[in-house]
Design a protein around this motif. Structure first.
Motif, PDB file in Angstrom:
ATOM      1  N   ARG A 159       0.842  -1.208   0.000  1.00 12.24           N
ATOM      2  CA  ARG A 159       0.000   0.000   0.000  1.00 12.24           C
ATOM      3  C   ARG A 159       0.870   1.250   0.000  1.00 12.24           C
ATOM      4  O   ARG A 159       0.620   2.204  -0.750  1.00 12.24           O
ATOM      5  CB  ARG A 159      -0.900  -0.034   1.243  1.00 12.24           C
ATOM      6  CG  ARG A 159      -1.973   1.012   1.257  1.00 12.24           C
ATOM      7  CD  ARG A 159      -2.915   0.780   2.452  1.00 12.24           C
ATOM      8  NE  ARG A 159      -4.129   1.522   2.319  1.00 12.24           N
ATOM      9  CZ  ARG A 159      -4.261   2.819   2.560  1.00 12.24           C
ATOM     10  NH1 ARG A 159      -3.222   3.504   2.959  1.00 12.24           N
ATOM     11  NH2 ARG A 159      -5.421   3.425   2.401  1.00 12.24           N
ATOM     12  N   LEU A 160       1.912   1.262   0.823  1.00  9.57           N
ATOM     13  CA  LEU A 160       2.806   2.413   0.891  1.00  9.57           C
ATOM     14  C   LEU A 160       3.554   2.612  -0.427  1.00  9.57           C
ATOM     15  O   LEU A 160       3.711   3.745  -0.896  1.00  9.57           O
ATOM     16  CB  LEU A 160       3.802   2.244   2.044  1.00  9.57           C
ATOM     17  CG  LEU A 160       4.735   3.429   2.293  1.00  9.57           C
ATOM     18  CD1 LEU A 160       3.956   4.702   2.583  1.00  9.57           C
ATOM     19  CD2 LEU A 160       5.689   3.113   3.441  1.00  9.57           C
ATOM     20  N   ALA A 161       3.980   1.537  -1.051  1.00  8.51           N
ATOM     21  CA  ALA A 161       4.655   1.631  -2.353  1.00  8.51           C
ATOM     22  C   ALA A 161       3.722   2.242  -3.390  1.00  8.51           C
ATOM     23  O   ALA A 161       4.131   3.077  -4.204  1.00  8.51           O
ATOM     24  CB  ALA A 161       5.126   0.251  -2.810  1.00  8.51           C
ATOM     25  N   ALA A 162       2.446   1.831  -3.354  1.00  7.15           N
ATOM     26  CA  ALA A 162       1.455   2.385  -4.288  1.00  7.15           C
ATOM     27  C   ALA A 162       1.252   3.872  -4.040  1.00  7.15           C
ATOM     28  O   ALA A 162       1.171   4.670  -4.986  1.00  7.15           O
ATOM     29  CB  ALA A 162       0.134   1.631  -4.160  1.00  7.15           C
ATOM     30  N   LEU A 163       1.180   4.272  -2.769  1.00 12.17           N
ATOM     31  CA  LEU A 163       0.976   5.688  -2.451  1.00 12.17           C
ATOM     32  C   LEU A 163       2.184   6.527  -2.854  1.00 12.17           C
ATOM     33  O   LEU A 163       2.027   7.647  -3.361  1.00 12.17           O
ATOM     34  CB  LEU A 163       0.682   5.852  -0.953  1.00 12.17           C
ATOM     35  CG  LEU A 163      -0.681   5.340  -0.505  1.00 12.17           C
ATOM     36  CD1 LEU A 163      -0.800   5.374   1.011  1.00 12.17           C
ATOM     37  CD2 LEU A 163      -1.807   6.138  -1.153  1.00 12.17           C
ATOM     38  N   GLU A 164       3.378   6.003  -2.670  1.00  9.84           N
ATOM     39  CA  GLU A 164       4.579   6.740  -3.088  1.00  9.84           C
ATOM     40  C   GLU A 164       4.642   6.858  -4.619  1.00  9.84           C
ATOM     41  O   GLU A 164       5.034   7.886  -5.157  1.00  9.84           O
ATOM     42  CB  GLU A 164       5.839   6.080  -2.534  1.00  9.84           C
ATOM     43  CG  GLU A 164       6.053   6.352  -1.052  1.00  9.84           C
ATOM     44  CD  GLU A 164       6.194   7.834  -0.733  1.00  9.84           C
ATOM     45  OE1 GLU A 164       6.876   8.565  -1.473  1.00  9.84           O
ATOM     46  OE2 GLU A 164       5.603   8.284   0.272  1.00  9.84           O
ATOM     47  N   ALA A 165       4.223   5.784  -5.315  1.00 13.89           N
ATOM     48  CA  ALA A 165       4.176   5.836  -6.778  1.00 13.89           C
ATOM     49  C   ALA A 165       3.131   6.849  -7.236  1.00 13.89           C
ATOM     50  O   ALA A 165       3.361   7.622  -8.176  1.00 13.89           O
ATOM     51  CB  ALA A 165       3.856   4.455  -7.345  1.00 13.89           C
ATOM     52  N   LEU A 195      -4.427  18.036  -6.542  1.00 14.12           N
ATOM     53  CA  LEU A 195      -5.148  16.794  -6.263  1.00 14.12           C
ATOM     54  C   LEU A 195      -6.522  17.086  -5.674  1.00 14.12           C
ATOM     55  O   LEU A 195      -7.530  16.529  -6.122  1.00 14.12           O
ATOM     56  CB  LEU A 195      -4.344  15.912  -5.303  1.00 14.12           C
ATOM     57  CG  LEU A 195      -5.014  14.599  -4.901  1.00 14.12           C
ATOM     58  CD1 LEU A 195      -5.200  13.680  -6.104  1.00 14.12           C
ATOM     59  CD2 LEU A 195      -4.208  13.894  -3.806  1.00 14.12           C
ATOM     60  N   ALA A 196      -6.582  17.977  -4.682  1.00 15.92           N
ATOM     61  CA  ALA A 196      -7.864  18.305  -4.058  1.00 15.92           C
ATOM     62  C   ALA A 196      -8.824  18.900  -5.088  1.00 15.92           C
ATOM     63  O   ALA A 196      -9.997  18.522  -5.145  1.00 15.92           O
ATOM     64  CB  ALA A 196      -7.649  19.275  -2.898  1.00 15.92           C
ATOM     65  N   GLY A 204     -10.738   5.993  -4.503  1.00 21.99           N
ATOM     66  CA  GLY A 204     -10.210   5.539  -3.223  1.00 21.99           C
ATOM     67  C   GLY A 204      -8.704   5.726  -3.144  1.00 21.99           C
ATOM     68  O   GLY A 204      -8.165   6.108  -2.094  1.00 21.99           O
ATOM     69  N   LEU A 205      -8.013   5.469  -4.248  1.00 19.23           N
ATOM     70  CA  LEU A 205      -6.570   5.691  -4.313  1.00 19.23           C
ATOM     71  C   LEU A 205      -6.256   7.171  -4.109  1.00 19.23           C
ATOM     72  O   LEU A 205      -5.366   7.533  -3.341  1.00 19.23           O
ATOM     73  CB  LEU A 205      -6.021   5.212  -5.661  1.00 19.23           C
ATOM     74  CG  LEU A 205      -4.570   5.594  -5.987  1.00 19.23           C
ATOM     75  CD1 LEU A 205      -3.604   4.946  -5.013  1.00 19.23           C
ATOM     76  CD2 LEU A 205      -4.233   5.198  -7.427  1.00 19.23           C
ATOM     77  N   GLN A 206      -7.007   8.039  -4.788  1.00 25.72           N
ATOM     78  CA  GLN A 206      -6.767   9.473  -4.672  1.00 25.72           C
ATOM     79  C   GLN A 206      -7.046   9.971  -3.255  1.00 25.72           C
ATOM     80  O   GLN A 206      -6.311  10.797  -2.721  1.00 25.72           O
ATOM     81  CB  GLN A 206      -7.597  10.217  -5.704  1.00 25.72           C
ATOM     82  CG  GLN A 206      -7.118   9.956  -7.122  1.00 25.72           C
ATOM     83  CD  GLN A 206      -8.065  10.489  -8.184  1.00 25.72           C
ATOM     84  OE1 GLN A 206      -9.159  10.954  -7.888  1.00 25.72           O
ATOM     85  NE2 GLN A 206      -7.636  10.415  -9.427  1.00 25.72           N
ATOM     86  N   LYS A 207      -8.093   9.452  -2.643  1.00 27.25           N
ATOM     87  CA  LYS A 207      -8.414   9.843  -1.266  1.00 27.25           C
ATOM     88  C   LYS A 207      -7.303   9.380  -0.317  1.00 27.25           C
ATOM     89  O   LYS A 207      -6.875  10.131   0.568  1.00 27.25           O
ATOM     90  CB  LYS A 207      -9.757   9.252  -0.846  1.00 27.25           C
ATOM     91  CG  LYS A 207     -10.188   9.679   0.536  1.00 27.25           C
ATOM     92  CD  LYS A 207     -11.575   9.157   0.867  1.00 27.25           C
ATOM     93  CE  LYS A 207     -11.988   9.546   2.274  1.00 27.25           C
ATOM     94  NZ  LYS A 207     -13.310   9.029   2.635  1.00 27.25           N
ATOM     95  N   ALA A 208      -6.827   8.159  -0.507  1.00 27.45           N
ATOM     96  CA  ALA A 208      -5.731   7.651   0.325  1.00 27.45           C
ATOM     97  C   ALA A 208      -4.466   8.477   0.108  1.00 27.45           C
ATOM     98  O   ALA A 208      -3.726   8.759   1.057  1.00 27.45           O
ATOM     99  CB  ALA A 208      -5.470   6.176   0.004  1.00 27.45           C
ATOM    100  N   LEU A 209      -4.233   8.878  -1.148  1.00 26.86           N
ATOM    101  CA  LEU A 209      -3.068   9.715  -1.445  1.00 26.86           C
ATOM    102  C   LEU A 209      -3.188  11.063  -0.741  1.00 26.86           C
ATOM    103  O   LEU A 209      -2.210  11.563  -0.171  1.00 26.86           O
ATOM    104  CB  LEU A 209      -2.922   9.912  -2.954  1.00 26.86           C
ATOM    105  CG  LEU A 209      -1.805  10.862  -3.401  1.00 26.86           C
ATOM    106  CD1 LEU A 209      -0.441  10.385  -2.899  1.00 26.86           C
ATOM    107  CD2 LEU A 209      -1.812  10.999  -4.923  1.00 26.86           C
ATOM    108  N   ALA A 210      -4.376  11.648  -0.759  1.00 25.23           N
ATOM    109  CA  ALA A 210      -4.588  12.929  -0.073  1.00 25.23           C
ATOM    110  C   ALA A 210      -4.268  12.791   1.411  1.00 25.23           C
ATOM    111  O   ALA A 210      -3.596  13.645   2.002  1.00 25.23           O
ATOM    112  CB  ALA A 210      -6.026  13.407  -0.276  1.00 25.23           C
ATOM    113  N   GLY A 211      -4.737  11.714   2.030  1.00 25.54           N
ATOM    114  CA  GLY A 211      -4.447  11.479   3.439  1.00 25.54           C
ATOM    115  C   GLY A 211      -2.965  11.262   3.695  1.00 25.54           C
ATOM    116  O   GLY A 211      -2.409  11.761   4.675  1.00 25.54           O
ATOM    117  N   HIS A 212      -2.324  10.526   2.797  1.00 24.84           N
ATOM    118  CA  HIS A 212      -0.883  10.250   2.913  1.00 24.84           C
ATOM    119  C   HIS A 212      -0.085  11.555   2.825  1.00 24.84           C
ATOM    120  O   HIS A 212       0.804  11.802   3.646  1.00 24.84           O
ATOM    121  CB  HIS A 212      -0.476   9.284   1.800  1.00 24.84           C
ATOM    122  CG  HIS A 212       0.979   8.951   1.763  1.00 24.84           C
ATOM    123  ND1 HIS A 212       1.613   8.232   2.757  1.00 24.84           N
ATOM    124  CD2 HIS A 212       1.930   9.246   0.837  1.00 24.84           C
ATOM    125  CE1 HIS A 212       2.903   8.089   2.443  1.00 24.84           C
ATOM    126  NE2 HIS A 212       3.108   8.701   1.288  1.00 24.84           N
TER     127      HIS A 212
END
Length: 199
Positions: A13-19, A107-108, A57-65
């Motif tokens: 999950r972290l690798a995906a968010l960093e990518a 992003l937002a 969901g990916l974009q929302k998780a990225l925003a949180g990250h």
């Protein structure tokens, strides 16, 4: 033939968010898709669906990250500034860079425009946690109960607006591109002067 390293679910999950963060910075929010992120880290679309449920969901998780990473850095900078080891400008630059260079503003905006109604929830919640964490320390330095909340609101709105139209608007008004950052710095310096113990 090289074998792909097996990652734990959290590492994957972290690798995906960093990518996703890399794609956001390099080519903008429209490129943060499950397919593009999967291609970048060598994972399948199904694997990413398992972690995030959808591109939204990916974009929302990225925003949180992004918000979590930036807020942790800002907390350190605020504490350093209060201890005389940093400056209000460092706090301002971190906030403005998060929305501009790190892509949180774009992003937002993209998420809102594409109908992701709860797009700002992770950013807003993380900023609220940041304020809750630093407010007691600021109160100990003489800050009024809602002062940190008001300054955080002003700083975030200035940083978001600057990321979206700051350069063009500053040029149009004949101001330097750093005008909004300069104004935010003056706001924080004044606030610190007002809360310094009187000796």
């Amino acid at each position: 033939m090289a074998t792909r390293k097996r990652l734990s679910p959290e590492e994957s999950r972290l690798a995906a968010l960093e990518a996703a963060r890399g794609l956001l910075i390099e080519t903008g929010p429209q490129s943060v898709t499950l397919k593009a992120v999967g291609a970048r880290i060598g994972r399948t679309h199904a694997n990413l669906l398992h972690h995030f449920g959808s591109a939204a969901g990916l974009q929302k998780a990225l925003a949180g990250h992004l918000a979590g990473t930036v807020c942790d850095t800002i907390i350190d900078a605020v504490r350093a500034s209060r201890a005389g080891l940093g400056s209000p400008r460092e706090v301002v630059d971190l906030a403005f860079d998060a929305f501009d260079k790190e892509g949180a503003g774009a992003l937002a905006s993209w998420m809102i425009l594409t109908g992701n109604e709860d797009a700002l929830t992770p950013i807003v919640e993380t900023i609220h946690q940041l304020v809750d964490e630093i407010a007691p320390g600021e109160a100990a330095h003489g800050a009024a109960p809602m002062q940190v909340h008001e300054e955080t609101l002003a700083l975030v709105l200035m940083a978001m607006g600057d990321a979206l139209i700051g350069t063009a608007l500053s040029r149009s008004l004949g101001l330097p591109e750093t005008a909004a950052r300069d104004r935010a710095e003056r706001m924080l310096v004044r606030s610190m002067e007002l809360t310094l113990p009187q000796g």
